[in-house]
Structure formats: C-alpha cells, structure tokens
Design a protein around this motif. Structure first.
Motif: not given
Length: 236
Positions: A123-125, A153-158
C-alpha cells in the motif's frame, strides 16, 4: 420418543446423530452509525455474529468532483490495533494515511507497525500529525519532534498537519494561518509533499485559498456538506 397412554411410561429409542447446523451467511457492511459484521443463521433458528469491522478500519468509498474515484484510502491510528492487512488490501484500498503522533504521543504507538505492515502488502503511505499548537512557537516544538520519526521513511502521499483541536477555537485567522504554514513550510523544506487536514467547521475559519496556493488540503467529509463556501482551488 414413545409414551404409554395407560401408565405414562416415557422412553426413547433409535437415537440418531445430530444433523448439525447449516448456516446462511449475511454480510452487513459498516456505516458511520453501525459496526459491520457477518451474521450466520441456521434453518433451525440458531444464529450468531462475528467478523466485526469498524467503519474506520475499512472504508471503500471515495468522492471527487464529477464522481470519478481516483483512489481509495483510509486513515489509521493507535485506535486501530487489529488490522487484517491482507483483507484490507484485497478490498481495493490503495493507500493509508497513518497518524504519526501528537505532542502527547510521538510517535503514535501504532505508527511503526502500521507503516511496516502497509509496506508489506504494497500500500502507498501518507502520514499526519495531530497538533495542539496555539502559537507559532508551540508548533515549532512539535515539528522538531515529529521530523525525527519520519527519518528513513518514504511517503507517496502528503505529510498532513491535523488542525482540528478545540484548543484552537477562537484563534485569529492570522494566527491559525501562521501555525499551519509554519508546519507545512518545515515539511516542504525537509523534502515532503505536505498539506493541512481539518474538518468542515475549521476549514471555514482557515484561509484555505492562501494555504492551498502552496500546499495540499484534506477536508473530512463525514456528512453531505456543501463546500461552495470554501475555496474551489482544493478538493475534498
């Protein structure tokens, strides 16, 4: 079973094994006002329920202008402790926004688990921080602690600034704006896509046009509110 009509003798013979239950399963989906569950009902009348699902655990609806769903997601926090991640991913959920913490709990005690498990099922986070700040000085203290938990950590969403606490009621528009922009500026400087999360009531008190000229907005839409009074430059 046999009963003698003369003496009243009552006896049973030729016993058979129980036939057992044959259940029909009915899934009741969660709503804002009701927990979801599965009801199992036998033709004999016996029934039981299990597989309880809170509305906040699995939310499969989304809305954007024109009715086109771009992605389905949910938010998770320490309240969500028993998430079936494989089942969650199988429902069509595309992303999760995880509570990173607040000034009283940084990180959120489920943050690391939620992040790890979301990654494990693909899942994207995104992430959010619940603020109690009533001044720029206070939000700067919150930022310092929050950035520590985002490291590595990396995040695809804001990374969202959750601005909704009652302690902020009565703040001037200028103060509220400065608090929100101070947080978002710091996240952007650190390299994160960022924005403000709030509810309808708070959004009508914030200078959303100014905020959304630079950053994202996430507006909680629990009921069928009309957003015509808010800036058209952001979506709900």
């Amino acid at each position: 079973r046999s009963v003698c009509s003369a003496c009243g003798l009552d006896y049973r013979s030729a016993p058979t094994e129980p036939l057992g239950h044959t259940f029909t399963d009915t899934v009741v989906y969660p709503s804002i006002a009701r927990t979801g569950y599965t009801a199992h009902t036998c033709h004999c009348g016996y029934s039981y329920t299990d597989s309880y699902v809170w509305y906040s655990d699995i939310f499969t609806g989304a809305y954007v202008e024109g009715g086109k769903v771009l992605a389905n997601g949910i938010d998770l926090s320490f309240w969500n402790t028993n998430v079936d991640w494989n089942a969650l991913a199988a429902t069509g959920i595309d992303y999760v926004i995880i509570r990173g913490g607040s000034v009283y709990q940084t990180p959120d005690r489920m943050f690391e688990d939620h992040y790890k498990n979301a990654r494990a099922v693909g899942l994207d986070v995104g992430c959010y921080f619940y603020t109690y700040a009533t001044s720029v000085e206070e939000v700067r203290t919150e930022i310092k602690e929050f950035l520590k938990i985002l490291e590595g950590k990396t995040f695809e969403y804001p990374i969202y600034f959750d601005y909704e606490d009652p302690c902020q009621d009565g703040l001037s528009t200028t103060t509220a704006q400065n608090i929100c922009l101070t947080f978002c500026d710091a996240m952007a400087k650190a390299g994160y896509l960022t924005g403000v999360y709030t509810g309808y009531a708070k959004a009508t008190q914030l200078p959303m046009s100014t905020i959304c000229a630079k950053y994202e907005a996430w507006i909680a839409r629990y009921y069928d509110y009309t957003y015509e009074t808010l800036s058209p430059s952001y979506s709900t």
